[in-house]
Design an enzyme around this catalytic site. Structure first.
Site, PDB file in Angstrom:
ATOM      1  N   HIS A 224       0.816  -1.223   0.000  1.00 45.76           N
ATOM      2  CA  HIS A 224       0.000   0.000   0.000  1.00 45.76           C
ATOM      3  C   HIS A 224       0.847   1.269   0.000  1.00 45.76           C
ATOM      4  O   HIS A 224       0.353   2.349  -0.339  1.00 45.76           O
ATOM      5  CB  HIS A 224      -0.994  -0.007   1.173  1.00 45.76           C
ATOM      6  CG  HIS A 224      -0.437   0.436   2.480  1.00 45.76           C
ATOM      7  ND1 HIS A 224      -0.041  -0.432   3.475  1.00 45.76           N
ATOM      8  CD2 HIS A 224      -0.216   1.679   2.982  1.00 45.76           C
ATOM      9  CE1 HIS A 224       0.383   0.240   4.521  1.00 45.76           C
ATOM     10  NE2 HIS A 224       0.295   1.521   4.251  1.00 45.76           N
ATOM     11  N   ASP A 275      -0.769  -7.402   1.829  1.00 44.76           N
ATOM     12  CA  ASP A 275      -0.063  -6.114   1.878  1.00 44.76           C
ATOM     13  C   ASP A 275       1.429  -6.332   2.103  1.00 44.76           C
ATOM     14  O   ASP A 275       1.944  -6.138   3.208  1.00 44.76           O
ATOM     15  CB  ASP A 275      -0.667  -5.246   2.979  1.00 44.76           C
ATOM     16  CG  ASP A 275      -0.240  -3.793   2.886  1.00 44.76           C
ATOM     17  OD1 ASP A 275       0.299  -3.400   1.836  1.00 44.76           O
ATOM     18  OD2 ASP A 275      -0.461  -3.054   3.868  1.00 44.76           O
ATOM     19  N   SER A 376       4.025   2.603   8.372  1.00 43.74           N
ATOM     20  CA  SER A 376       3.651   1.567   7.409  1.00 43.74           C
ATOM     21  C   SER A 376       4.868   0.939   6.742  1.00 43.74           C
ATOM     22  O   SER A 376       5.835   1.623   6.401  1.00 43.74           O
ATOM     23  CB  SER A 376       2.747   2.167   6.328  1.00 43.74           C
ATOM     24  OG  SER A 376       1.493   2.511   6.849  1.00 43.74           O
TER      25      SER A 376
END
Length: 431
Positions: A224, A275, A376
């Protein structure tokens, strides 16, 4: 009036005597003087003793080395005068009212041996990895690493050093289980952490996501992070970096030779599925990463072999303090969370069916610390059989450190076949 005249006469005697050669008298009384200091007293006040220190030492007991500008080893015996943290914030004095309520302070019975006293200089009384101090952050004092360098960083070896090798999951600083909440750290404590930046047309560069070095040529992160800008030429990767926008000694910069996003990646309203991403890196000279005390690979787990629920694990990144913050912190942060079972994480008041077996959940039991925006792609690492192992990749979650809303991580052990099939170098991976 007579009492006042008597006091004035006494002052005159003391001042006149201090101009003579017999002002100070060395006495056998124990003043606990260190570093060659001598215990002395005044001729007229022989019951008052203090330490007369050699030129380069100071402090009540000559315990402060005014010439020391770096620390050796982990700095347990550092007695220099550094007094700010890595963000430039002033340290609190060890005898201040705030610090006296903490574990380490100037009134401890062993304060002198630990270097603590009526000053605010950095010390390492509890044998951490480097000198630290208490810094006032908001309403409470926090332990923060200090702005003082390792003496070894400035030494040139007299003989060629031994060839360094990658040893996955090993760090020069001992594991510490103490990025909403958490504490500032340096890259030595997470030497596999990769900082990933994106180039813009005007030449500027902005931080995008974290990642983890799993072999000399490969970094694993989250899809992502790259889905909106999937061109490999847009990205650069730094290893060995402790600060977001400034140079760290020993850091290495890499181009992205190949950017592999999982073809089955998808995103719901909240959850991210599959992901995971891989970045093959090389320097301008065409080399992969080289091992050092600030650059190391992280071990990969074996298939479906995850630590038991309740295990304490570390997360690292340049993520925001709060989801509403505009800027990322300048210094790398680390904190500890505990793994949560799938059954608990799939409860309706948590995330329900949005959490799958390809994911892991982790949170602080008090809901005070968590991964957040900017973390992230970064690592969730846990100790497994004595080595730090990449258990998860920071993926998604609702808010930051919200009650009953843990961080959700890509489950690395599930994706081992995918990693191996794309890197095609199983023997070079940190297994």
């Amino acid at each position: 009036m007579r009492a006042l005249l008597a006091r004035l006469l006494l002052c005159v005697l003391v001042v006149s005597d201090s101009k003579g050669s017999n002002e100070l008298h060395q006495v056998p009384s124990n003043c606990d003087c260190l570093n060659g200091g001598t215990c002395v007293s005044n001729k007229y006040f022989s019951n008052i003793h203090w330490c007369n220190c050699p030129k380069k030492f100071g402090g009540q007991h000559c315990e402060i080395d005014k010439s020391k500008t770096c620390y050796e080893g982990n700095g347990h015996f550092y007695r220099g005068k550094a007094s700010t943290d890595t963000m430039g914030r002033p340290c609190l004095a060890w005898n201040s009212a705030t610090v006296l309520q903490q574990t380490y302070h100037a009134h401890r019975s062993d304060a002198l041996q630990l270097g603590l006293g009526k000053h605010n200089y950095c010390r390492n009384p509890d044998n951490r990895w480097r000198p630290w101090c208490y810094v006032q952050v908001g309403l409470k004092p926090l332990v923060q690493e200090c702005m003082v360098h390792d003496c070894a960083d400035g030494k040139k070896p007299s003989s060629p050093p031994e060839e360094l090798k990658f040893q996955c999951g090993q760090k020069t600083l001992r594991p510490r289980f103490k990025i909403v909440g958490g504490e500032f750290t340096t890259i030595e404590n997470q030497p596999w952490f990769a900082a990933i930046y994106r180039r813009h047309r005007g030449g500027s560069v902005t931080y995008v996501c974290g990642g983890s070095l799993i072999s000399p040529c490969w970094v694993v992160s989250a899809t992502h992070c790259f889905i909106d800008y999937p061109k490999k030429e847009d990205y650069i990767v730094y290893l060995g970096r402790s600060r977001l926008n400034s140079h760290t000694q020993g850091e290495m910069k890499f181009e992205v030779e190949n950017l592999i996003l999982h073809k089955d990646y998808s995103a719901d309203t909240l959850a991210h599925h599959n992901d995971i991403a891989l970045l093959k890196i090389h320097s301008k000279e065409g080399r992969c990463a080289q091992p050092s005390r600030t650059i190391q690979t992280i071990c990969l787990p074996s298939m479906y072999n995850d630590p038991p629920f309740g295990t304490s694990c570390e997360i690292t990144g340049f993520g925001k303090e709060n989801s509403t913050d505009y800027l990322y912190p300048e210094q790398l942060k680390m904190t500890v969370v505990k793994l949560i079972s799938h059954r608990e994480c799939q409860q309706p008041h948590y995330y329900g069916s949005e959490v799958t077996t390809k994911m892991l959940c982790a949170a602080d039991p008090q809901w005070k610390t968590d991964s957040c925006q900017g973390d992230s792609g970064g690592p969730l690492v846990c100790s497994l059989q004595g080595r730090m192992t990449l258990t998860g990749i920071v993926s998604w979650g609702r808010g930051c450190a919200l009650k009953d809303k843990p961080g959700v991580y890509t489950r690395v052990s599930y994706f081992l076949p995918w990693i191996r099939s794309h890197t095609k170098e199983e023997n070079g991976l940190a297994l």
